[in-house]
Scaffold this motif. Structure first.
Motif, PDB file in Angstrom:
ATOM      1  N   THR A   5       0.841  -1.203   0.000  1.00 38.23           N
ATOM      2  CA  THR A   5       0.000   0.000   0.000  1.00 38.23           C
ATOM      3  C   THR A   5       0.870   1.244   0.000  1.00 38.23           C
ATOM      4  N   ARG A   6       0.249   2.308  -0.470  1.00 45.93           N
ATOM      5  CA  ARG A   6       0.958   3.586  -0.465  1.00 45.93           C
ATOM      6  C   ARG A   6       1.309   3.979   0.959  1.00 45.93           C
ATOM      7  N   ALA A   7       0.435   3.634   1.869  1.00 45.19           N
ATOM      8  CA  ALA A   7       0.669   4.002   3.267  1.00 45.19           C
ATOM      9  C   ALA A   7       1.951   3.352   3.785  1.00 45.19           C
ATOM     10  N   GLN A   8       2.163   2.086   3.430  1.00 41.85           N
ATOM     11  CA  GLN A   8       3.377   1.403   3.868  1.00 41.85           C
ATOM     12  C   GLN A   8       4.622   2.120   3.383  1.00 41.85           C
ATOM     13  N   VAL A   9       4.603   2.450   2.101  1.00 40.67           N
ATOM     14  CA  VAL A   9       5.755   3.134   1.521  1.00 40.67           C
ATOM     15  C   VAL A   9       5.953   4.492   2.177  1.00 40.67           C
ATOM     16  N   ALA A  10       4.851   5.179   2.409  1.00 35.68           N
ATOM     17  CA  ALA A  10       4.943   6.494   3.036  1.00 35.68           C
ATOM     18  C   ALA A  10       5.618   6.379   4.398  1.00 35.68           C
ATOM     19  N   LYS A  11       5.242   5.355   5.110  1.00 33.22           N
ATOM     20  CA  LYS A  11       5.823   5.157   6.429  1.00 33.22           C
ATOM     21  C   LYS A  11       7.319   4.876   6.325  1.00 33.22           C
ATOM     22  N   ALA A  12       7.666   4.005   5.384  1.00 33.77           N
ATOM     23  CA  ALA A  12       9.070   3.645   5.214  1.00 33.77           C
ATOM     24  C   ALA A  12       9.919   4.850   4.833  1.00 33.77           C
ATOM     25  N   LEU A  13       9.337   5.761   4.075  1.00 33.32           N
ATOM     26  CA  LEU A  13      10.092   6.924   3.632  1.00 33.32           C
ATOM     27  C   LEU A  13       9.893   8.114   4.554  1.00 33.32           C
ATOM     28  N   ALA A  14       9.032   7.940   5.548  1.00 37.96           N
ATOM     29  CA  ALA A  14       8.744   9.029   6.490  1.00 37.96           C
ATOM     30  C   ALA A  14       8.233  10.266   5.778  1.00 37.96           C
ATOM     31  N   VAL A  15       7.308  10.057   4.864  1.00 34.19           N
ATOM     32  CA  VAL A  15       6.644  11.188   4.228  1.00 34.19           C
ATOM     33  C   VAL A  15       5.140  10.987   4.366  1.00 34.19           C
ATOM     34  N   HIS A  16       4.389  12.004   4.006  1.00 28.24           N
ATOM     35  CA  HIS A  16       2.938  11.871   4.101  1.00 28.24           C
ATOM     36  C   HIS A  16       2.415  10.977   2.979  1.00 28.24           C
ATOM     37  N   GLU A  17       1.309  10.291   3.288  1.00 28.35           N
ATOM     38  CA  GLU A  17       0.741   9.371   2.301  1.00 28.35           C
ATOM     39  C   GLU A  17       0.420  10.062   0.981  1.00 28.35           C
ATOM     40  N   SER A  18      -0.091  11.278   1.104  1.00 28.61           N
ATOM     41  CA  SER A  18      -0.478  11.968  -0.130  1.00 28.61           C
ATOM     42  C   SER A  18       0.730  12.222  -1.027  1.00 28.61           C
ATOM     43  N   THR A  19       1.907  12.305  -0.402  1.00 30.14           N
ATOM     44  CA  THR A  19       3.119  12.471  -1.206  1.00 30.14           C
ATOM     45  C   THR A  19       3.308  11.279  -2.139  1.00 30.14           C
ATOM     46  N   SER A  24       3.876   6.142 -15.590  1.00 29.99           N
ATOM     47  CA  SER A  24       3.962   4.793 -16.134  1.00 29.99           C
ATOM     48  C   SER A  24       5.412   4.340 -16.135  1.00 29.99           C
ATOM     49  N   ILE A  25       5.589   3.042 -16.217  1.00 28.41           N
ATOM     50  CA  ILE A  25       6.935   2.491 -16.058  1.00 28.41           C
ATOM     51  C   ILE A  25       7.176   1.367 -17.043  1.00 28.41           C
ATOM     52  N   ALA A  26       8.360   1.327 -17.595  1.00 28.60           N
ATOM     53  CA  ALA A  26       8.732   0.265 -18.532  1.00 28.60           C
ATOM     54  C   ALA A  26       9.458  -0.831 -17.774  1.00 28.60           C
ATOM     55  N   LEU A  27       8.955  -2.059 -17.873  1.00 24.19           N
ATOM     56  CA  LEU A  27       9.574  -3.191 -17.191  1.00 24.19           C
ATOM     57  C   LEU A  27      10.643  -3.814 -18.073  1.00 24.19           C
ATOM     58  N   PRO A  28      11.485  -4.653 -17.476  1.00 29.87           N
ATOM     59  CA  PRO A  28      12.536  -5.294 -18.280  1.00 29.87           C
ATOM     60  C   PRO A  28      11.964  -6.039 -19.482  1.00 29.87           C
ATOM     61  N   SER A  29      10.747  -6.535 -19.337  1.00 29.34           N
ATOM     62  CA  SER A  29      10.134  -7.263 -20.443  1.00 29.34           C
ATOM     63  C   SER A  29       9.755  -6.343 -21.585  1.00 29.34           C
ATOM     64  N   GLY A  30       9.753  -5.058 -21.349  1.00 26.79           N
ATOM     65  CA  GLY A  30       9.368  -4.125 -22.383  1.00 26.79           C
ATOM     66  C   GLY A  30       7.952  -3.624 -22.208  1.00 26.79           C
ATOM     67  N   ARG A  31       7.214  -4.310 -21.343  1.00 24.89           N
ATOM     68  CA  ARG A  31       5.844  -3.870 -21.110  1.00 24.89           C
ATOM     69  C   ARG A  31       5.830  -2.541 -20.361  1.00 24.89           C
ATOM     70  N   ILE A  32       4.932  -1.677 -20.782  1.00 23.62           N
ATOM     71  CA  ILE A  32       4.768  -0.398 -20.098  1.00 23.62           C
ATOM     72  C   ILE A  32       3.468  -0.436 -19.315  1.00 23.62           C
ATOM     73  N   VAL A  33       3.565  -0.295 -18.012  1.00 28.31           N
ATOM     74  CA  VAL A  33       2.375  -0.379 -17.167  1.00 28.31           C
ATOM     75  C   VAL A  33       2.310   0.847 -16.268  1.00 28.31           C
ATOM     76  N   PRO A  34       1.108   1.167 -15.807  1.00 27.23           N
ATOM     77  CA  PRO A  34       0.979   2.280 -14.871  1.00 27.23           C
ATOM     78  C   PRO A  34       1.701   1.958 -13.567  1.00 27.23           C
ATOM     79  N   LEU A  35       2.289   2.965 -12.990  1.00 32.85           N
ATOM     80  CA  LEU A  35       3.003   2.761 -11.736  1.00 32.85           C
ATOM     81  C   LEU A  35       2.037   2.288 -10.646  1.00 32.85           C
ATOM     82  N   ALA A  36       0.784   2.679 -10.770  1.00 37.85           N
ATOM     83  CA  ALA A  36      -0.216   2.305  -9.762  1.00 37.85           C
ATOM     84  C   ALA A  36      -0.385   0.792  -9.688  1.00 37.85           C
ATOM     85  N   LYS A  37       0.033   0.080 -10.719  1.00 40.42           N
ATOM     86  CA  LYS A  37      -0.134  -1.371 -10.722  1.00 40.42           C
ATOM     87  C   LYS A  37       0.631  -2.025  -9.575  1.00 40.42           C
ATOM     88  N   PHE A  38       1.699  -1.389  -9.144  1.00 39.97           N
ATOM     89  CA  PHE A  38       2.472  -1.943  -8.039  1.00 39.97           C
ATOM     90  C   PHE A  38       1.677  -1.931  -6.736  1.00 39.97           C
TER      91      PHE A  38
END
Length: 459
Positions: free
Chosen positions: A343-357, A366-380
DNA sequence: CTATGGCACGGATT
DNA sequence: AATCCGTGCCATAG
């Protein structure tokens, strides 16, 4: 004030505008790797420097340079390249080679009459008269247009368009479904519009659930306005495809192309250099008229703010990708099923920033994976992606249609506990028909039941 | 009676 | 504060 929520493409235009307007802002283009000559925004050069001994991903900033595209990307690249071409021209390019000299103006004439949805309002007879051509010639050209890329374009009515689109799917859907959908579109179009499935079912003498399944299929996979799906601007704002078409904001690849090694994450920045407040401009500030000083120092302040914001954006993006690349390594290397709930909240906590950040950092990127596929970052951060993938696999490998309940049990055996109701939702998202309908389809599309081996083992 | 979809509720997430 | 998501309950089709 923050650039965080902007994707690289938008950041580029924003900064370019600011760079042109504010003389205190300066683009320095001096950081190059002494080893490979590659431009760098940050040392050490990730290509030349030895990677750390750990498996940790290497994250660095990279200017947006033309990339080498994998074959998998070429198709989307093609679409993208033509995305700004007007519809008529796009079609003309496809069918151009098949047109005779005389047919060319006819095609242009017809294409000019396509409305914004890609439908053809005129009549072949009218075209024939205007172009002084035979009716059959006009119809030949029209047929060519209708088989060009946005499937169903050039049809006279939404109904006709849907039928053409359906034909283009002939090979990829079960024949029984194809026939049913065809019959509904052909003969019961008005009823379909009214969603009177019961009436359709009666007339076709088919179970109502089948009709509903077909209607859903039509709704999901076909569009009455063929041009909109491909050219509509803003009408379909946040689909996964929309972001997949544009250049990625981030790229993940293997360090030194050695698969299995550490991952290399590139966060793209708009310029191959770095922004700073021009020292010359600052010097000029010292000796200038009192009158100008006010304005100039305001410009410097503004420029300083922008560089600060940009640094902050880069910093946040890099730290974010560091976490994601570590946490989701198996997903990046493998497939959907390997995605871990994050979750975004987990990452926010790990980075010590606000969730909205984090939300802003992820939004629209969007992000290009090693396979060449381009997917939205939100997919993570998709909580149920891996479970949905398992549902898909289960159905693909089933020997007899599994009910939602059975799927739920099967998932439980894999250690995933979800309610039957939830399985139904996932199944729907995946466009998989209910078990009883799958059973029916399999039955009716079977040429001879006798050729089918008995599939229910005696117990 | 069984399988499934609609509605809506509560809790998590953004 | 708004939205999303998993789930329970209930109606309905077969």
């Amino acid at each position: 004030m923050s650039f965080l929520q902007l994707p690289a493409a938008e950041l580029e235009t924003t900064l370019a505008k600011e760079l042109a307007r504010n003389p205190a802002l300066e683009l320095v283009d001096e950081l190059r790797c002494p080893g490979c000559g590659k431009r760098l925004l940050q040392r050490p050069c990730p290509t030349c420097a030895a990677p750390s001994q750990t498996d940790h991903p290497i994250v660095y900033l990279s200017p947006r340079e033309p990339r080498a595209y994998s074959p998998a990307e070429l198709e989307t690249e093609y679409r993208d390249a033509y995305a700004h071409v007007p519809l008529d021209e796009y079609i003309l390019r496809q069918i151009g080679p098949q047109l005779t000299r005389a047919e060319r103006p006819m095609a242009a004439y017809i294409l000019a009459q396509l409305d914004e949805d890609g439908l053809f309002a005129g009549s072949p007879a009218e075209v024939a008269a205007a172009q002084r051509a035979s009716l059959s010639a006009v119809e030949r050209v029209l047929a060519l247009i209708q088989h060009a890329d946005p499937p169903g374009v050039g049809a006279r009515t939404p109904q006709e368009s849907l039928l053409v689109q359906l034909d283009s799917l002939t090979d990829s859907i079960p024949p029984a479904m194809l026939n049913l959908a065809h019959a509904i579109l052909q003969n019961h179009f008005e009823l379909l519009g009214k969603q009177d499935y019961a009436q359709i079912a009666r007339r076709l003498r088919v179970p109502r659930s089948l009709v509903e399944a077909a209607a859903r299929f039509i709704q999901r996979n076909l569009t009455p306005y063929p041009a909109r799906a491909f050219w509509g601007e803003g009408k379909v704002p946040e689909t996964e495809d929309a972001s997949a078409l544009s250049d990625p904001d981030i790229s993940i690849s293997f360090f030194n192309q050695s698969s299995g090694g550490p991952l290399m994450v590139e966060v793209f920045t708009p310029f191959s250099g770095w922004l700073r407040v021009s020292p010359d401009f600052k010097a000029a500030l010292a000796d200038c008229d009192e009158a100008d000083r006010e304005k100039l120092s305001a410009a410097v302040e503004q420029a300083a703010l922008i560089t600060k914001c940009l640094q902050q954006r880069n910093h946040t993006m890099r730290r974010l990708m560091q976490i994601i690349a570590e946490e989701q390594r198996s997903f990046i290397l493998g497939g959907d099923r390997d995605l871990r709930p994050l979750t975004r909240a987990q990452v926010a906590k790990a980075l010590a920033v606000h969730e909205s950040t984090i939300s802003r950092a992820v939004a629209g990127k969007s992000i290009a994976l090693p396979s060449g596929r381009i997917v939205p970052l939100a997919k993570f951060f998709d909580r149920s992606l891996s479970v949905r993938d398992r549902v898909r696999r289960l159905v693909e490998h089933e020997t007899r249609p599994l009910t939602d309940d059975e799927i739920a049990v099967a998932l439980a055996r894999e250690g995933i506990h979800v309610a039957r109701r939830t399985v139904a939702k996932y199944r729907n998202m995946l466009g998989i028909l209910p078990a009883n309908v799958r059973a029916r389809l399999a039955k009716t599309s079977r040429a001879r039941p006798a050729s089918m081996p008995a599939l229910t083992p005696a117990s």
